[in-house]
Design a protein around this motif. Structure first.
Motif, PDB file in Angstrom:
ATOM      1  N   ILE A 100     160.105   0.102  53.920  1.00  0.00           N
ATOM      2  CA  ILE A 100     159.460  -0.831  52.894  1.00  0.00           C
ATOM      3  C   ILE A 100     158.122  -0.659  52.984  1.00  0.00           C
ATOM      4  O   ILE A 100     157.433  -0.097  54.113  1.00  0.00           O
ATOM      5  N   GLN A 101     157.233  -0.446  52.008  1.00  0.00           N
ATOM      6  CA  GLN A 101     155.847  -0.318  51.883  1.00  0.00           C
ATOM      7  C   GLN A 101     155.264  -1.783  51.820  1.00  0.00           C
ATOM      8  O   GLN A 101     155.406  -2.468  50.823  1.00  0.00           O
ATOM      9  N   ALA A 152     160.765  -7.680  57.542  1.00  0.00           N
ATOM     10  CA  ALA A 152     161.351  -6.701  57.237  1.00  0.00           C
ATOM     11  C   ALA A 152     162.350  -6.152  58.435  1.00  0.00           C
ATOM     12  O   ALA A 152     163.362  -5.572  58.047  1.00  0.00           O
ATOM     13  N   LYS A 153     162.047  -6.794  59.593  1.00  0.00           N
ATOM     14  CA  LYS A 153     162.933  -6.475  60.345  1.00  0.00           C
ATOM     15  C   LYS A 153     164.195  -7.301  60.190  1.00  0.00           C
ATOM     16  O   LYS A 153     165.355  -6.547  60.600  1.00  0.00           O
ATOM     17  N   ILE A 160     158.731   1.144  58.283  1.00  0.00           N
ATOM     18  CA  ILE A 160     157.647   0.235  57.488  1.00  0.00           C
ATOM     19  C   ILE A 160     156.385   1.298  57.272  1.00  0.00           C
ATOM     20  O   ILE A 160     156.182   2.019  58.133  1.00  0.00           O
ATOM     21  N   GLU A 161     155.917   1.313  55.863  1.00  0.00           N
ATOM     22  CA  GLU A 161     154.918   1.946  55.604  1.00  0.00           C
ATOM     23  C   GLU A 161     153.856   1.049  55.155  1.00  0.00           C
ATOM     24  O   GLU A 161     153.942   0.080  54.298  1.00  0.00           O
ATOM     25  N   TRP A 207     157.246  -5.601  65.144  1.00  0.00           N
ATOM     26  CA  TRP A 207     157.961  -4.284  64.697  1.00  0.00           C
ATOM     27  C   TRP A 207     157.941  -3.282  65.899  1.00  0.00           C
ATOM     28  O   TRP A 207     156.828  -2.947  66.052  1.00  0.00           O
ATOM     29  N   ASP A 208     159.255  -2.723  66.110  1.00  0.00           N
ATOM     30  CA  ASP A 208     159.158  -1.726  67.254  1.00  0.00           C
ATOM     31  C   ASP A 208     159.702  -0.735  66.847  1.00  0.00           C
ATOM     32  O   ASP A 208     160.133   0.373  67.520  1.00  0.00           O
TER      33      ASP A 208
END
Length: 338
Positions: A100-101, A152-153, A160-161, A207-208
């Motif tokens: 996902i951007q 997102a997670k 992720i971008e 986010w990891d």
């Protein structure tokens, strides 16, 4: 085996090949709600079925005022998660990874509402003048990126971008052409980098997984960032644990750009070699031979494909045939592909 069809590893995420569907705005949301539609499901899943290794969604807004258009995807509230989760389940069913951007348009938002930027400078005469962001607004936006990463997670994305290119908000902070602030977020390149730096650190609290950053490596303006400035930004990103820099160009100010096959590759290669960081190549890459040359000569690590995948969802099959590379199709397509 060709390098294009070799695996790539980023943290715990293994890509089955190095073909990446570049984020491309589709302007297809209903009711300006930022939610996934049947079109998005068909659009992204078909590329996964076509054996793209990494499928990126379009720039997905972390705040409603950060949409490029009112029809863009969003991730600014929890109601967006369910549709994105359903999308990811289908992408993963074809052994593709999903990205996902996370983006914010800043002064390039084409919306009826107030738009925001580091400085109150319009992109051109056809765009509204943005409101200069206060420190509180900056902090709120950084928090919105963090919350976007959390969602997102929850939605099951693999990568992720952060969209720091094409003249959108992060790019606006990075560039002296658009950032004339006199506080800690403007002036020196160190200060101009602060906004992105704080976004990265904020995102990492939720986010990891792997994080990519897209940047415009050439602003096509003599008063803009230089290649040395981009080396500085890339080195700072590397220190912060960024996994790959996606090397695009342009968009920060109006400019005439001479686009030709591979026109963005020299700076992509330069950043990779100067900073020793993985890079993504993009820009009129249309053939397997061209993609293979870029990878074999160690000019980039991933190939981001845009328009060619709009023309042909099965571009990986096309270039596999070109390179004489066997490719495993979805079970349903074996009679046609073998």
């Amino acid at each position: 085996m060709s390098k294009l069809f070799s695996q790539a590893q980023f943290g715990d995420v293994t890509l089955k090949n190095r073909i990446t569907m570049s984020p491309m705005c589709m302007y297809s949301c209903f009711d300006e709600d930022g939610k996934i539609t049947p079109f998005h499901m068909t659009h992204y899943i078909s590329r996964a079925a076509g054996q793209v290794g990494l499928v990126f969604t379009e720039a997905t807004a972390v705040q409603p005022e950060g949409r490029i258009s009112a029809q863009d995807l969003g991730i600014w509230n929890d109601a967006h998660v369910e549709g994105l989760k359903n999308l990811n389940e289908q992408i993963h069913a074809y052994d593709a990874k999903s990205g996902i951007q996370l983006g914010h348009a800043g002064r390039k938002a084409d919306l009826e509402s107030t738009i925001y930027a580091p400085s109150a400078i319009a992109f051109n005469e056809n765009y509204k003048e943005p409101k200069e962001m206060t420190t509180d607004a900056i902090k709120e936006t950084i928090s919105a990126f963090k919350n976007g990463a959390r969602r997102a997670k929850e939605a099951g994305f693999d990568i992720i971008e952060l969209h720091g290119a094409h003249g959108y908000l992060i790019n606006q902070f990075l560039s002296p052409l658009t950032n004339v602030r006199t506080d800690s977020y403007g002036g020196s390149k160190e200060n101009r980098y602060r906004f992105l730096s704080e976004i990265i650190e904020s995102v990492k609290t939720e986010w990891d997984g792997p994080i990519f950053v897209r940047i415009s490596t050439d602003e096509y303006n003599e008063n803009g960032n230089t290649l040395d400035d981009f080396y500085f930004y890339a080195k700072e990103m590397k220190k912060q644990g960024i996994d790959l820099i996606d090397c695009s160009s342009g968009g920060v100010v109006p400019a005439k750009i001479s686009a030709y096959p591979g026109y963005q590759i020299p700076r992509c290669e330069a950043i990779k070699k100067e900073v020793s960081i993985a890079t993504g190549a993009i820009g009129l890459i249309t053939t397997g031979i061209q993609a293979e040359e870029i990878l074999q000569n160690d000019r980039a690590d991933l190939i981001f494909v845009a328009r060619a995948l709009l023309r042909n969802p099965y571009w990986p099959k096309q270039v596999a045939d070109e390179l004489g590379e066997p490719i495993e199709p979805p079970t349903q397509y074996k009679r046609g592909w073998h």
